[in-house]
Design an enzyme around this catalytic site. Structure first.
Site, PDB file in Angstrom:
ATOM      1  N   ASP A 167       0.873  -1.171   0.000  1.00 37.21           N
ATOM      2  CA  ASP A 167       0.000   0.000   0.000  1.00 37.21           C
ATOM      3  C   ASP A 167       0.915   1.227   0.000  1.00 37.21           C
ATOM      4  O   ASP A 167       2.110   1.135   0.302  1.00 37.21           O
ATOM      5  CB  ASP A 167      -0.874  -0.043   1.245  1.00 37.21           C
ATOM      6  CG  ASP A 167      -1.689   1.217   1.439  1.00 37.21           C
ATOM      7  OD1 ASP A 167      -2.317   1.654   0.458  1.00 37.21           O
ATOM      8  OD2 ASP A 167      -1.665   1.757   2.552  1.00 37.21           O
ATOM      9  N   ASP A 173      -0.328   5.066   0.801  1.00 31.61           N
ATOM     10  CA  ASP A 173      -0.668   6.060   1.818  1.00 31.61           C
ATOM     11  C   ASP A 173      -0.482   5.495   3.223  1.00 31.61           C
ATOM     12  O   ASP A 173      -1.032   4.436   3.558  1.00 31.61           O
ATOM     13  CB  ASP A 173      -2.121   6.507   1.652  1.00 31.61           C
ATOM     14  CG  ASP A 173      -2.332   7.332   0.391  1.00 31.61           C
ATOM     15  OD1 ASP A 173      -1.345   7.629  -0.286  1.00 31.61           O
ATOM     16  OD2 ASP A 173      -3.495   7.658   0.090  1.00 31.61           O
TER      17      ASP A 173
END
Length: 384
Positions: A176, A178
């Site tokens: 991922d 963020d």
């Protein structure tokens, strides 16, 4: 009749001890069945399991070798056939500091699950302390449940994995972005420029905690960007901050031949930049619609949501010819849950409680490269 003897040599380490010991054993035609050596702060512990024929002066010769070299030499007569080991697993322990309380709690959890610690190796001392514990036998699920409780109580990170080729040969890591690869939320960087920062942060927090649908939340947040000049994207990229250890983490993975990719509910205008800057193999994200140099407040194409992230992991693994068992996924939010579940090893990185509960293991230290220790690497393997 042959005797099976465990020889333990200990003392101050220096070059040539092992070679000298083997020379003594060679002269008496001893058979070697096993060898283990550990060095701690210059102190050597060398164990050799041997069998010797009746009438051989091996024990006497070894005692004389120890006396000549200032070493302690002890002997135990052991069973000729070792007890059968049913299973093997590895426990990785990481913390800012690992004291006797934490270590003792880990050891008790393993013992209560029927496991026995076979070997302990320190992987790192700074910026975090980490150890790898080789465990024989035991109920993997029972030990894992106990270790989860230890992790919470002692504020250390713990993972237990079955030993085998899948643990030692991970070949793909999907991250991922963020609050994982970067310390920021991409859309919040843009929202600050649009003057909608507080509104967007509130929606983001609810989405990452799994309280509201991710796709609906993303579209609502993007609509607050309508009318923002495209130049704000470059400004936001300049303010984007990598997570500590991110460069080291990716450089080390690439050095050992692993494929590395990102899949994000954020935007390609950021992930494409990260792909180039960090040398990533794959990057997937949502595409912001821009018309005449201005953001329209809409997203082009399908949204990368929780389900799509897992699909991307499968697509990339298939394209690279890598079994899912040899993949690692890292994330922090509810929209990462399916991807973490699909991977061979799912890691929650400084994650929301719902993600920590579901992932195979969790990392709470603020360094992304600490994940390398869960993959069996030590500080000497890390590439700055």
């Amino acid at each position: 009749m042959d005797s099976t003897i465990l020889v333990r040599v200990s003392g101050r380490d220096r070059p040539g001890i092992t070679a000298g010991l083997m020379a003594v054993l060679g002269q008496s035609d001893a058979n070697i069945h096993d060898v283990e050596q550990v060095l701690v702060r210059g102190r050597l512990s060398l164990d050799v399991l041997i069998s010797v024929g009746e009438g051989q002066a091996t024990v006497k010769d070894l005692l004389f070798y120890g006396w000549e070299n200032g070493l302690n030499v002890d002997f135990d007569v052991v069973d000729e056939e070792p007890a059968e080991v049913m299973t093997r697993s590895v426990v990785t322990l990481i913390g800012d500091a690992v004291g006797p309380q934490a270590f003792g709690a880990v050891a008790r959890a393993i013992a209560e699950g029927g496991g026995n610690i076979d070997r302990i190796v320190r992987l790192s001392r700074k910026p975090v302390t980490s150890y790898e514990l080789a465990v024989t036998d035991g109920d993997l699920d029972a030990m894992r449940a106990s270790l989860v409780e230890v992790s919470r109580a002692q504020k250390v990170d713990l993972a237990i994995q079955a030993e085998g080729i899948n643990r030692r040969s991970k070949r793909l890591v999907m991250l991922d972005v963020d609050s994982t690869l970067i310390r920021d939320e991409m859309i919040e960087l843009l929202a600050e420029a649009a003057g909608t920062g507080d509104e967007v942060k509130a929606i983001t927090a609810s989405a990452m905690a799994g309280e509201i649908d991710f796709e609906a939340s993303l579209r609502n947040r993007v609509r607050t960007l309508a009318g923002l000049d495209e130049s704000a994207i470059a400004d936001a990229r300049e303010r984007m901050r990598l997570t500590p250890g991110a460069r080291t983490f990716i450089a080390t993975l690439k050095r050992i031949g692993m494929k590395v990719g990102v899949v994000s509910g954020g935007f390609t205008v950021f992930t494409d930049h990260l792909k180039t800057e960090l040398g990533l193999d794959h990057a997937f994200a949502n595409e912001l619609e821009v018309v005449d140099g201005v953001l329209t407040g809409e997203v082009v194409g399908d949204i990368i949501d929780r389900e799509r992230k897992a699909d991307v992991l499968r697509i990339v693994a298939s394209a690279e010819g890598i079994p899912l068992e040899q993949t690692v996924a890292v994330g922090d939010g509810a929209n990462d849950l399916d991807m973490l579940a699909a991977a061979g090893l799912g890691i929650a990185f400084n994650a929301k409680p719902v993600v920590q509960e579901a992932a195979d293991t969790a990392v709470s230290v603020p360094y992304l490269d600490a994940i390398l220790f869960f993959l069996g690497l030590s500080s000497s393997d890390i590439w700055d």
